[in-house]
Design a protein around this motif. Structure first.
Motif, mmCIF file in Angstrom:
data_model
loop_
_atom_site.group_PDB
_atom_site.id
_atom_site.type_symbol
_atom_site.label_atom_id
_atom_site.label_comp_id
_atom_site.label_asym_id
_atom_site.label_seq_id
_atom_site.Cartn_x
_atom_site.Cartn_y
_atom_site.Cartn_z
ATOM 1 N N UNK A 137 0.623 -1.729 0.073
ATOM 2 C CA UNK A 137 -0.267 -0.486 -0.033
ATOM 3 C C UNK A 137 0.834 1.238 -0.083
ATOM 4 N N UNK A 138 1.952 1.293 0.299
ATOM 5 C CA UNK A 138 2.832 2.112 0.014
ATOM 6 C C UNK A 138 3.722 2.626 -0.985
ATOM 7 N N UNK A 139 3.381 1.909 -2.141
ATOM 8 C CA UNK A 139 3.741 2.565 -3.524
ATOM 9 C C UNK A 139 2.883 3.726 -3.941
ATOM 10 N N UNK A 140 3.349 4.250 -5.387
ATOM 11 C CA UNK A 140 2.843 5.096 -5.665
ATOM 12 C C UNK A 140 2.345 5.386 -7.512
ATOM 13 N N UNK A 141 2.454 3.411 -7.807
ATOM 14 C CA UNK A 141 2.315 3.600 -9.055
ATOM 15 C C UNK A 141 0.392 2.463 -8.684
ATOM 16 N N UNK A 142 1.030 1.584 -8.489
ATOM 17 C CA UNK A 142 -0.576 0.969 -8.338
ATOM 18 C C UNK A 142 -0.857 1.217 -7.374
ATOM 19 N N UNK A 143 -0.751 1.289 -6.428
ATOM 20 C CA UNK A 143 -1.110 1.399 -5.113
ATOM 21 C C UNK A 143 -1.786 2.566 -5.108
ATOM 22 N N UNK A 154 2.181 -3.582 -6.422
ATOM 23 C CA UNK A 154 3.116 -4.435 -8.044
ATOM 24 C C UNK A 154 4.673 -5.012 -7.347
ATOM 25 N N UNK A 155 5.139 -5.537 -6.874
ATOM 26 C CA UNK A 155 6.352 -5.943 -6.997
ATOM 27 C C UNK A 155 7.159 -6.384 -8.394
#
Length: 360
Positions: A137-143, A154-155
């Motif tokens: 939940x900490x990403x800037x794309x899919x989150x 996504x990783x």
């Protein structure tokens, strides 16, 4: 589905030698990699320290060839394990290895990795996996994207390597897919490949949490992708993954605006459409990445592939500044518009169920 009877079986790539650091042998995963190498008959050199020493010839071409046939089994340092953002592909980058045995004359790793182009594979997989949960939940794309929020966090596992070509030796990709399959989280693993040996992956309990993308280019550009699987094999492998319930995708990259590109890419998208026709319930995405290079990567690639006919004339490109102030040479705005319109229209016509994730 198009018949694959005439396609040759995927070739397994193996290094000429495996250099093993003492620290790598402290890990069960590292010891398993050594055992696989020995079973395949790969020369295994156990080093006396964790420092990688390469006894390479003085001739630059022979040095390059020897390095490309060498794999080092090492422990990923804390800085290597630290997840980094990887827009526009995914929220976070997860590295199983660093380097690639292919011989692509546009290789984007050329400006990123230092020293001879050996491939380093990581033994401490459990420590790498430990980093993942805290990034949910900490990403800037899919989150945080409305259009891609359903993908969860996504990783991306193929930023600094092609994990599929290394799989017979390492088993790392299978382990990662199985880990995501058991992880009851709103997350997805992604990897892309120019290879086709997907047999080890088909029976894994992946839980629908992994997306494989085939990285493809027209057959007439195959001379720029030495040592990789034929495009037809990559597409057949992608179809097999779709039939095994995996999410799938196409990474059309790098898009090369060479003479005849329209016919070449029209044929490529036709080929993909046939290979994926009637794939029951296939969740298909497309990523479109145009060819670009930096002054540093050009210098390295010119030394690796001095006879390449790939056009990397800075005078024929526009300059683009990255957020870090470095320079990339990209196609001019008019060419980019023409390319983008063509791909959007062709994909909409022949792969209507596909989602284009991004253009760059």
């Amino acid at each position: 589905m198009a018949s694959t009877a005439a396609l040759p079986s995927p070739r397994i790539w193996l290094p000429k030698r495996l250099l093993v650091t003492p620290s790598a042998l402290e890990w069960e995963h590292g010891r398993a990699i050594v055992a696989r190498a020995e079973e395949y008959g790969v020369q295994v050199d156990r080093l006396s320290s964790d420092r990688i020493k390469l006894d390479l010839p003085d001739d630059p071409r022979r040095q390059y060839g020897e390095a490309k046939r060498t794999v080092a089994l090492v422990v990923a340092s804390p800085s290597r394990r630290r997840l980094q953002p990887i827009a526009p592909s995914a929220d976070w980058r997860i590295d199983l290895a660093e380097g690639c045995p292919a011989h692509c004359s546009y290789c984007y790793l050329a400006g990123s990795l230092k020293g001879p182009p050996i491939t380093r594979v990581y033994a401490n997989l459990p420590e790498i996996l430990e980093q993942l949960p805290e990034h949910l939940g900490r990403g800037q794309v899919t989150s945080r994207s409305h259009a891609r929020a359903h993908e969860g966090t996504t990783f991306e596992a193929s930023c600094y390597t092609d994990p599929l070509v290394l799989e017979p030796l390492t088993g790392s990709l299978s382990a990662l897919i199985a880990w995501f399959g058991q992880w009851q989280a709103d997350a997805q693993l992604r990897f892309t490949s120019k290879f086709a040996d997907v047999d080890p992956l088909l029976s894994i309990a992946h839980g629908g949490r992994t997306r494989m993308r085939a990285s493809i280019n027209p057959a007439r550009f195959a001379r720029f992708e030495g040592g990789t699987a034929p495009v037809a094999n990559r597409l057949a492998a992608l179809r097999r993954m779709a039939d095994a319930g995996y999410k799938v995708g196409l990474t059309i990259a790098p898009i090369i605006a060479a003479p005849g590109w329209r016919d070449a890419y029209a044929e490529l998208i036709d080929q993909a459409s046939v290979a994926l026709a009637d794939a029951a319930g296939a969740d298909l995405t497309v990523e479109l990445i145009t060819h670009r290079f930096t002054p540093g990567s050009k210098a390295v690639l010119d030394s690796w592939y001095p006879g390449s006919s790939l056009d990397m004339d800075p005078a024929a490109r526009s300059e683009k500044r990255t957020k870090f102030g470095s320079v990339k040479h990209v196609y001019d705005a008019a060419t980019m518009r023409e390319l983008r319109t063509f791909f959007q229209e062709r994909i909409a016509a022949l792969l209507p169920s596909a989602r284009i994730l991004y253009w760059t």
